[in-house]
Design an enzyme around this catalytic site. Sequence first.
Site, PDB file in Angstrom:
ATOM      1  N   ASP A  16       0.824  -1.211   0.000  1.00 59.39           N
ATOM      2  CA  ASP A  16       0.000   0.000   0.000  1.00 59.39           C
ATOM      3  C   ASP A  16       0.860   1.264   0.000  1.00 59.39           C
ATOM      4  O   ASP A  16       1.946   1.289   0.577  1.00 59.39           O
ATOM      5  CB  ASP A  16      -0.914  -0.015   1.233  1.00 59.39           C
ATOM      6  CG  ASP A  16      -2.091   0.929   1.092  1.00 59.39           C
ATOM      7  OD1 ASP A  16      -2.372   1.378  -0.040  1.00 59.39           O
ATOM      8  OD2 ASP A  16      -2.744   1.219   2.119  1.00 59.39           O
ATOM      9  N   HIS A  33       2.315   3.278  -9.217  1.00 57.54           N
ATOM     10  CA  HIS A  33       2.131   1.826  -9.346  1.00 57.54           C
ATOM     11  C   HIS A  33       3.336   1.197 -10.064  1.00 57.54           C
ATOM     12  O   HIS A  33       3.793   0.121  -9.714  1.00 57.54           O
ATOM     13  CB  HIS A  33       0.841   1.514 -10.099  1.00 57.54           C
ATOM     14  CG  HIS A  33      -0.405   1.876  -9.329  1.00 57.54           C
ATOM     15  ND1 HIS A  33      -0.590   1.496  -8.027  1.00 57.54           N
ATOM     16  CD2 HIS A  33      -1.518   2.593  -9.683  1.00 57.54           C
ATOM     17  CE1 HIS A  33      -1.777   1.955  -7.598  1.00 57.54           C
ATOM     18  NE2 HIS A  33      -2.346   2.634  -8.592  1.00 57.54           N
ATOM     19  N   LEU A 127      10.121 -21.020  -4.218  1.00 56.96           N
ATOM     20  CA  LEU A 127       9.191 -20.090  -3.569  1.00 56.96           C
ATOM     21  C   LEU A 127       7.778 -20.227  -4.130  1.00 56.96           C
ATOM     22  O   LEU A 127       7.572 -20.228  -5.352  1.00 56.96           O
ATOM     23  CB  LEU A 127       9.682 -18.648  -3.790  1.00 56.96           C
ATOM     24  CG  LEU A 127       8.740 -17.534  -3.308  1.00 56.96           C
ATOM     25  CD1 LEU A 127       8.701 -17.478  -1.779  1.00 56.96           C
ATOM     26  CD2 LEU A 127       9.168 -16.176  -3.882  1.00 56.96           C
TER      27      LEU A 127
HETATM   28  C1  IPE Z   1      -5.474  -2.762  -0.238  1.00 57.91           C
HETATM   29  O1  IPE Z   1      -5.173  -1.433  -0.342  1.00 57.91           O
HETATM   30  C2  IPE Z   1      -5.394  -3.424  -1.584  1.00 57.91           C
HETATM   31  C3  IPE Z   1      -4.068  -3.554  -2.172  1.00 57.91           C
HETATM   32  C4  IPE Z   1      -2.939  -3.152  -1.654  1.00 57.91           C
HETATM   33  C5  IPE Z   1      -4.048  -4.204  -3.433  1.00 57.91           C
HETATM   34  P1  IPE Z   1      -6.287  -0.304  -0.535  1.00 57.91           P
HETATM   35  O2  IPE Z   1      -5.531   0.960  -0.615  1.00 57.91           O
HETATM   36  O3  IPE Z   1      -7.170  -0.643  -1.642  1.00 57.91           O
HETATM   37  O4  IPE Z   1      -7.109  -0.408   0.827  1.00 57.91           O
HETATM   38  P2  IPE Z   1      -7.935   0.698   1.613  1.00 57.91           P
HETATM   39  O5  IPE Z   1      -8.947   1.244   0.666  1.00 57.91           O
HETATM   40  O6  IPE Z   1      -6.988   1.752   2.058  1.00 57.91           O
HETATM   41  O7  IPE Z   1      -8.531  -0.041   2.763  1.00 57.91           O
HETATM   42  C1  IPE Z   2      -1.677   0.170  -3.324  1.00 59.77           C
HETATM   43  O1  IPE Z   2      -1.421   1.523  -3.411  1.00 59.77           O
HETATM   44  C2  IPE Z   2      -1.784  -0.463  -4.670  1.00 59.77           C
HETATM   45  C3  IPE Z   2      -3.133  -0.886  -5.046  1.00 59.77           C
HETATM   46  C4  IPE Z   2      -4.205  -0.785  -4.342  1.00 59.77           C
HETATM   47  C5  IPE Z   2      -3.247  -1.497  -6.347  1.00 59.77           C
HETATM   48  P1  IPE Z   2      -2.596   2.588  -3.366  1.00 59.77           P
HETATM   49  O2  IPE Z   2      -2.918   2.963  -4.773  1.00 59.77           O
HETATM   50  O3  IPE Z   2      -3.719   2.110  -2.545  1.00 59.77           O
HETATM   51  O4  IPE Z   2      -1.852   3.801  -2.650  1.00 59.77           O
HETATM   52  P2  IPE Z   2      -2.495   4.861  -1.683  1.00 59.77           P
HETATM   53  O5  IPE Z   2      -3.126   4.119  -0.536  1.00 59.77           O
HETATM   54  O6  IPE Z   2      -3.498   5.618  -2.481  1.00 59.77           O
HETATM   55  O7  IPE Z   2      -1.350   5.699  -1.257  1.00 59.77           O
HETATM   56 MG    MG Z   3      -4.163   2.344  -0.558  1.00 57.68          MG
END
Ligand code: IPE
Ligand code: IPE
Ligand code: MG
Length: 236
Positions: A16, A33, A127
Amino acid sequence: MSEFAKLPRHVAIIMDGNGRWAKKHKLKVALGHRKGVEALRSIIRESSDLGIEALSLYAFSTENWKRDPQEVEALMALMLEFFASEIDELDEKNVCIRILGDKDGLPEKQRQALIDAENRTEKNTGLKLNIAINYGGRAEIVRAARLLAEKAAAGVIRPEDIDEASMARELYTKDLPDVDLMIRTSGEMRLSNFLLYQCAYAEFMFPTVLWPDFDLAAYHEALHAFGSRERRFGGR
Ligand code: IPE
Ligand code: IPE
Ligand code: MG
């Protein structure tokens, strides 16, 4: 031998913070990303080199479809790119890829790429790399319940035969050990529907670093910290 006192058998990571990383660097979210994929490459490689048994990565949740279509499209494109560029090396490293989640809900190209990656690495014994895509923990549990109910209705099993082991066998994580270490980057402290059943006794870590900045030093720190946690599993 490894420099770690005690390594987890199964590490799960909620990757995240890509969005915040992009914002911080005044870049488009898709670039966050993209940068995140670089971090993921080195964490996969390191997990394989350390001899960790299983690594489960949360790449796309069932809730992530709510995002801007442009962002979803960028993530889908990155997914294809990732498998195209990494599959040779992963296969060479004896990595066995498994997708956790509903592949049928993905665009055809992505669905096919994931199936190809699974098929190609199916017999590999290194793995166990699980990538959660279009994954939701509750949906996974509901699906398992339905599969068991179907077996019971068909007379293959009796309802009283259903136990934790038979339930676990219907999950995407069939045959994998429970999660030992769950890491979520970016400082958020929630599971966001990831591996709800499998994390019953996991150790949790919430490093504040954003996922694209999660480097080997940060990973090692988490692995060291895991080694010093006392796990009791309800015992004394
Ligand atoms: C969880 O992160 C999903 C992934 C990392 C793929 P999100 O950013 O989507 O989760 P919330 O919305 O903060 O709970
Ligand atoms: C996690 O990073 C990746 C995915 C959910 C695919 P985010 O895109 O949720 O990053 P933040 O939480 O907005 O910083
Ligand atoms: Mg996120």
